[in-house]
Design a protein around this motif. Sequence first.
Motif, PDB file in Angstrom:
ATOM      1  N   LEU A 324       0.842  -1.131  -0.191  1.00 36.74           N
ATOM      2  CA  LEU A 324      -0.029  -0.005  -0.113  1.00 36.74           C
ATOM      3  C   LEU A 324       0.884   1.339  -0.029  1.00 36.74           C
ATOM      4  N   LYS A 325       0.054   2.473  -0.415  1.00 39.42           N
ATOM      5  CA  LYS A 325       1.088   3.591  -0.667  1.00 39.42           C
ATOM      6  C   LYS A 325       0.655   4.505   0.626  1.00 39.42           C
ATOM      7  N   THR A 326       0.250   3.907   1.538  1.00 39.44           N
ATOM      8  CA  THR A 326      -0.223   4.652   2.920  1.00 39.44           C
ATOM      9  C   THR A 326       1.049   5.336   3.716  1.00 39.44           C
ATOM     10  N   GLN A 327       0.757   6.560   3.741  1.00 41.86           N
ATOM     11  CA  GLN A 327       1.731   7.119   4.665  1.00 41.86           C
ATOM     12  C   GLN A 327       1.096   7.455   6.197  1.00 41.86           C
ATOM     13  N   HIS A 328      -0.192   7.240   6.619  1.00 43.03           N
ATOM     14  CA  HIS A 328      -0.665   7.433   7.863  1.00 43.03           C
ATOM     15  C   HIS A 328      -1.752   6.494   7.961  1.00 43.03           C
ATOM     16  N   LEU A 329      -1.319   5.494   8.607  1.00 36.82           N
ATOM     17  CA  LEU A 329      -2.219   4.347   9.003  1.00 36.82           C
ATOM     18  C   LEU A 329      -2.957   4.485  10.448  1.00 36.82           C
ATOM     19  N   VAL A 330      -4.260   4.389  10.521  1.00 37.20           N
ATOM     20  CA  VAL A 330      -4.920   4.504  11.856  1.00 37.20           C
ATOM     21  C   VAL A 330      -5.694   3.011  11.958  1.00 37.20           C
ATOM     22  N   LEU A 331      -5.481   2.393  13.244  1.00 36.23           N
ATOM     23  CA  LEU A 331      -6.097   1.178  13.524  1.00 36.23           C
ATOM     24  C   LEU A 331      -6.977   1.525  14.731  1.00 36.23           C
ATOM     25  N   GLU A 332      -8.296   1.167  14.441  1.00 32.24           N
ATOM     26  CA  GLU A 332      -9.448   1.304  15.693  1.00 32.24           C
ATOM     27  C   GLU A 332      -9.410  -0.230  16.104  1.00 32.24           C
ATOM     28  N   THR A 333      -8.879  -0.337  17.175  1.00 37.60           N
ATOM     29  CA  THR A 333      -8.615  -1.997  17.766  1.00 37.60           C
ATOM     30  C   THR A 333      -8.947  -2.132  19.287  1.00 37.60           C
ATOM     31  N   HIS A 334      -9.474  -3.170  19.565  1.00 36.91           N
ATOM     32  CA  HIS A 334      -9.548  -3.437  20.986  1.00 36.91           C
ATOM     33  C   HIS A 334      -8.155  -4.038  21.409  1.00 36.91           C
ATOM     34  N   LEU A 335      -7.402  -4.300  20.672  1.00 41.05           N
ATOM     35  CA  LEU A 335      -5.896  -4.912  20.917  1.00 41.05           C
ATOM     36  C   LEU A 335      -6.139  -6.356  21.720  1.00 41.05           C
ATOM     37  N   HIS A 336      -7.239  -7.121  21.007  1.00 44.35           N
ATOM     38  CA  HIS A 336      -7.335  -8.372  21.382  1.00 44.35           C
ATOM     39  C   HIS A 336      -6.386  -9.151  20.480  1.00 44.35           C
ATOM     40  N   PRO A 337      -5.744 -10.240  21.042  1.00 46.08           N
ATOM     41  CA  PRO A 337      -4.801 -11.096  20.590  1.00 46.08           C
ATOM     42  C   PRO A 337      -4.925 -11.578  18.830  1.00 46.08           C
ATOM     43  N   MET A 338      -6.420 -11.654  18.604  1.00 46.63           N
ATOM     44  CA  MET A 338      -6.883 -12.154  17.493  1.00 46.63           C
ATOM     45  C   MET A 338      -6.668 -10.794  16.375  1.00 46.63           C
ATOM     46  N   GLU A 339      -6.280  -9.879  16.890  1.00 49.81           N
ATOM     47  CA  GLU A 339      -6.182  -8.601  15.720  1.00 49.81           C
ATOM     48  C   GLU A 339      -4.690  -8.741  15.573  1.00 49.81           C
ATOM     49  N   PHE A 340      -3.774  -9.242  16.124  1.00 49.21           N
ATOM     50  CA  PHE A 340      -2.212  -9.077  16.207  1.00 49.21           C
ATOM     51  C   PHE A 340      -1.651  -9.187  14.738  1.00 49.21           C
TER      52      PHE A 340
END
Length: 468
Positions: A324-340
């Motif tokens: 991806l050419k992304t320069q700013h990545l925003v992750l809306e997350t619960h920080l659940h291990p299944m998201e890692f």
Amino acid sequence: MDSIYQRDRISSLPDVVLVMILSFLSFKDNVKTSALSKRWRNLCYETRNISFKESEYVDHYVSDYISKRVSFVRYMLNWVSRVPIQVIESFEICLSNPVGFEADIKSLIEFSISKQVKNLVLDFSSPFWSHSWDGLRYDDFVIVLPALIYGLQTLESLKIYACLFDPSKFANVGLRKLSIGWLRLKKIESLLSKFPLLESLSIISCYLDEIMLAGQIRELIIENCIIPYMSYSFNLPNIEIFKYSGDLIFFDFAKVDMILLKEVYLEFGVEYNNDEPSFSTEEAGNMLSHLLNDLRPSRTLIVCSYLLEVIPECNDPVDMLCDLKTQHLVLETHLHPMEFRGIKLLLDHCPNLETLTFKILSPRPFPMASNGGISSQIFWLENISSRCLRRTLKTLVVKGYCSSWNEFYLLNYFVQPAHGYALERVELYMPTWLKETERQWAHYGAAMLQSTSNRVQVILHNGFWCIR
């Protein structure tokens, strides 16, 4: 003495300047100035931006709710009858369940037309409506767009929620921004053909028989719509902003470069609420990987926790997802291990990433999938770096920082010198609702993180000031 002198200086200004100052206030605050003095009593009626929001005047939970709504409608009619100016910039009515007020609403809309309004908002939806349309009836929609609107050439922006209209009658060739909500649209492309200069389109909580969009639109927002055929088709070479939230469906983007794409927002959290998902996790992972590939030119990418959970489940997560050419990545997350694994997968495919933001969400009210044997401590202790960590990633931002162990292991991974030397700053934003003991723990966690690496500056924001 200084305050009196200051008050006299303001009073010495001509009315035209005072009206200009009032234009920077919200409409509700503008109205309050009429109580300042006799001179100010009528100045508020010269504002060019008029906004009547039921929520600011009527409490839905009081016993005399009905009589207060009647008073609110009378207030609107009385207000517009005292407006002396000939042209207004914007006019807004937000009134839920307007049954019995149809003639009054028509009169208010016709007032805005007579004043050559440029930006018109007509919102008759209810805050209590479900996005699923369950329980809604056709007679919930009683306001019909007046005929004079269709040919109003001064109109540049139009928002119509729960208001009936005839798409074939529009002739507002200068319209640049359109927002439609709580309607059933059979063929939206026939509506858009009426607006050759349209740049921004929002479709909110609509029932769409089908959707095939093409043209010069620069901003497209789709939220919580019902699409029976489960697919969208787009041919938007000039698109700059694309935001979608709702059910997971098939997205068909025409094979154009979309080189102007600046921002993408993808939210599929509603999938957690589906008792019988339409797609398996593997199918969902394949679909979202293809979608990210289509949107890869975007400089800013904002994704939800559901996407993080399912993209690693696609057929071949490493090879299927393109860089991806992304320069700013925003992750809306619960920080659940299944998201890692999803977090790591996106990092590996954003080689030009400069800023990474974690927006930590509150815990889910019901369990997500099991951990699958993933431990946050072990997962982030792996000595495997990403290209962006070694070359481009300068800033790491965490919003909703509480210094949980999952947060600590994740952040420790980023500041470790073994993973790269590009990172310069870590900014941690604590939520305002933290208790004092929780704030002390967050301070301790930030200090531990800072001690891990002297080259990275850790800044802790506690809602009022920052600690370096």
